[in-house]
Motif scaffolding. Structure first.
Motif, PDB file in Angstrom:
ATOM      1  N   VAL A  20      15.876  22.737 117.025  1.00  0.00           N
ATOM      2  CA  VAL A  20      15.565  22.986 118.278  1.00  0.00           C
ATOM      3  C   VAL A  20      14.747  21.814 118.975  1.00  0.00           C
ATOM      4  CG1 VAL A  20      14.291  24.645 119.634  1.00  0.00           C
ATOM      5  CG2 VAL A  20      15.948  25.336 118.070  1.00  0.00           C
ATOM      6  N   ALA A  21      13.718  21.374 118.180  1.00  0.00           N
ATOM      7  CA  ALA A  21      13.142  20.320 118.559  1.00  0.00           C
ATOM      8  C   ALA A  21      13.701  19.100 118.838  1.00  0.00           C
ATOM      9  CB  ALA A  21      11.925  20.019 117.501  1.00  0.00           C
ATOM     10  N   LYS A  22      14.820  18.742 118.336  1.00  0.00           N
ATOM     11  CA  LYS A  22      15.727  17.597 118.356  1.00  0.00           C
ATOM     12  C   LYS A  22      16.521  17.727 119.822  1.00  0.00           C
ATOM     13  CE  LYS A  22      19.643  16.609 116.194  1.00  0.00           C
ATOM     14  NZ  LYS A  22      20.585  16.356 115.133  1.00  0.00           N
ATOM     15  N   ILE A  23      16.840  19.126 120.226  1.00  0.00           N
ATOM     16  CA  ILE A  23      17.712  19.440 121.453  1.00  0.00           C
ATOM     17  C   ILE A  23      16.521  19.175 122.547  1.00  0.00           C
ATOM     18  CG2 ILE A  23      18.678  21.057 122.835  1.00  0.00           C
ATOM     19  CD1 ILE A  23      19.693  22.346 120.255  1.00  0.00           C
ATOM     20  N   ASN A  24      15.103  19.528 122.385  1.00  0.00           N
ATOM     21  CA  ASN A  24      14.287  19.424 123.224  1.00  0.00           C
ATOM     22  C   ASN A  24      13.783  18.118 123.581  1.00  0.00           C
ATOM     23  OD1 ASN A  24      13.934  22.107 124.135  1.00  0.00           O
ATOM     24  ND2 ASN A  24      12.329  22.426 122.767  1.00  0.00           N
ATOM     25  N   LYS A  25      13.767  17.044 122.549  1.00  0.00           N
ATOM     26  CA  LYS A  25      13.416  15.729 122.612  1.00  0.00           C
ATOM     27  C   LYS A  25      14.418  14.970 123.083  1.00  0.00           C
ATOM     28  CE  LYS A  25      12.182  14.358 118.471  1.00  0.00           C
ATOM     29  NZ  LYS A  25      11.440  14.951 117.220  1.00  0.00           N
TER      30      LYS A  25
END
Lengths: 343, 122
Positions: A80-85
């Motif tokens: 999820v952090a990867k998607i946001n980043k």
């Protein structure tokens, strides 16, 4: 030794074996209760069957990995952090997360955006779990609201997703339900014969108790201490239960309660007249997603959505009136007389 | 008489072993309900639930006051920010817990009366 002595000795040994076996089996039929923390919440297991301790350790590791590697936007290396980043760009994710996002998208669409995992910019402004939460400036809220749109997360097939630039997502409203789905699979494939798992307020029920009696699941009294219940749901079949309420995380200012379930239409905590919604169904993700959506939508629209999905639902309004779906009437009983079941 | 002496000794011996085994199995139950205090996964204290007392739990980064009164345990004060532990109901049944996440404190009832509830959805 003479014959009589042999008989007496044999009887005494048999008696000793029977007594020990009775005590031993009685101990074995007792559930194994375990409490720990994971995903920033309390996790409780009640298990029956073999290798309970090993399976407990396995499930605890699964929860911690799920949070760190997949679900938590706060964990720097999670999916999820990867998607946001990488907002603005196409990102490849695990098939499992892709499937979950597909199911979430369906609930978002059917609830007309009441469930919306792109709510993070607004949730950050409220910062309910922070040290000094306060009412955000309205202009800031409206600016943040412009970034909220469940359509901004595009599911492009082949496990590829693209989040629009400027948007950010938080799967927290559904995370504990997802965790329950994962643990249910583990229990089903294990040597356990039955058990309940509670991750925060989401419950999963698997298999049978040793004596094959009903599982008794309490529903939190929205206006009493944590752990006090207002009703009990009894079942012998596997199920998932999630509850959303205005009492879990909140702050008060000038006599008004500001809770953590933000309405994506207004940017303010949902003000639908409900104090709690419980959903019981055959999917952890769905129970968690629907409890949030229905809480925000209110009694009429929320009940309609619950009926559309064919799930069991319990709605409680500010006056402690309780409304349930038809399929719950025989298995849910109110324990606290302050709460009145409405037809 | 000599012939029977060994018979009697053997029978009595087996009987004593059986009774001893029975008593050992019962011993766990005789202890009664206990409250254990865990900080960061390690057991720090244990009390019989039936005692009346107050105990200061030194959690991670703060303190909680545990109270045992009338057969129930509760956290009555805490210097944590969210005060969730203080809002939890007093516990007395097997497996019931009170948790203070910020201080990594778990208070649990063990060897207690079996809790008829298999979970609470909140």
């Amino acid at each position: 030794m003479n014959k009589k002595g042999v008989w007496i000795a044999a009887l005494v040994i048999v008696a000793a074996i029977i007594i020990s076996a009775a005590i031993f089996t009685n101990e074995k039929s007792k559930p194994y209760d375990y409490t720990d923390t994971a995903m920033a919440t309390v996790v409780k297991f009640r298990l029956y069957g073999k290798n309970k301790k090993q399976i407990t350790a396995k499930m605890m590791k699964q929860l911690k990995d799920l949070e760190k590697d997949t679900l938590s936007y706060r964990q720097p290396n999670s999916e999820v952090a990867k998607i946001n980043k990488n907002a603005g760009n196409c990102v490849e994710i695990s098939h499992e997360l892709y499937l979950w996002l597909e199911q979430i998208f369906e609930v978002e669409k059917k609830s007309r955006g009441s469930l919306d995992i792109t709510i993070l910019p607004v949730a950050r402004l409220w910062n309910i779990e922070g040290e000094n939460p306060k009412i955000p400036n309205n202009r800031q809220l409206q600016n943040a609201l412009e970034k909220v749109d469940y359509d901004s997360l595009k599911l492009q097939g082949n496990n590829r997703v693209k989040l629009e630039k400027g948007s950010s997502m938080d799967i927290g409203a559904v995370g504990k339900g997802i965790a329950c789905d994962v643990l249910y699979r583990t229990m089903k494939e294990s040597s356990l014969t039955g058990g309940t798992v509670c991750v925060g307020g989401s419950i999963c029920v698997f298999g049978k108790k040793t004596d094959d009696t009903f599982w008794n699941l309490g529903i939190q009294d929205p206006r009493a201490n944590t752990g006090e219940i207002f009703g009990i749901y009894k079942t012998k079949t596997p199920c998932f239960i999630s509850t959303s309420g205005d009492y879990e995380k909140y702050f008060e200012k000038k006599g008004k309660r500001y809770h953590h379930i933000v309405d994506p239409q207004t940017g303010y905590p949902a003000d639908s007249g409900l104090i709690s919604v419980t959903i019981i169904c055959d999917s952890g993700l769905l129970s968690d997603a629907l409890s949030t959506a229905c809480f925000i939508m209110g009694l009429q629209d929320g009940m309609e959505l619950a009926q559309q999905y064919g799930v069991k639902a319990i709605f409680v309004d500010r006056k402690k009136n309780v409304y349930v779906t038809e399929n719950l009437k025989s298995s849910f009983t109110i324990q606290n007389k302050e709460y009145k079941l409405k037809e | 008489m000599k012939k029977y002496k060994y018979d009697i000794v053997l029978i009595l011996g087996i009987f004593v072993v059986a009774v001893a085994l029975f008593l050992v199995m019962q011993n766990g139950k005789k202890k009664g309900a206990m409250v254990i205090v865990m900080v960061d996964g390690k057991e720090k204290a244990e009390f019989p639930l039936k005692e009346d007392l107050e105990y200061t739990i030194h959690g991670v980064g703060g303190e909680n006051i545990l109270q045992l009164e009338n057969g129930k345990a509760s956290i009555i004060t805490s210097d944590c920010k969210n005060q969730i532990c203080v809002r939890q109901k007093a516990i007395c049944m097997q497996g019931e817990t009170i948790t203070c996440l910020p201080h990594k404190v778990i208070v649990e009832v063990v060897s207690g009366k079996e809790n008829e509830l298999d979970g609470v959805s909140k």
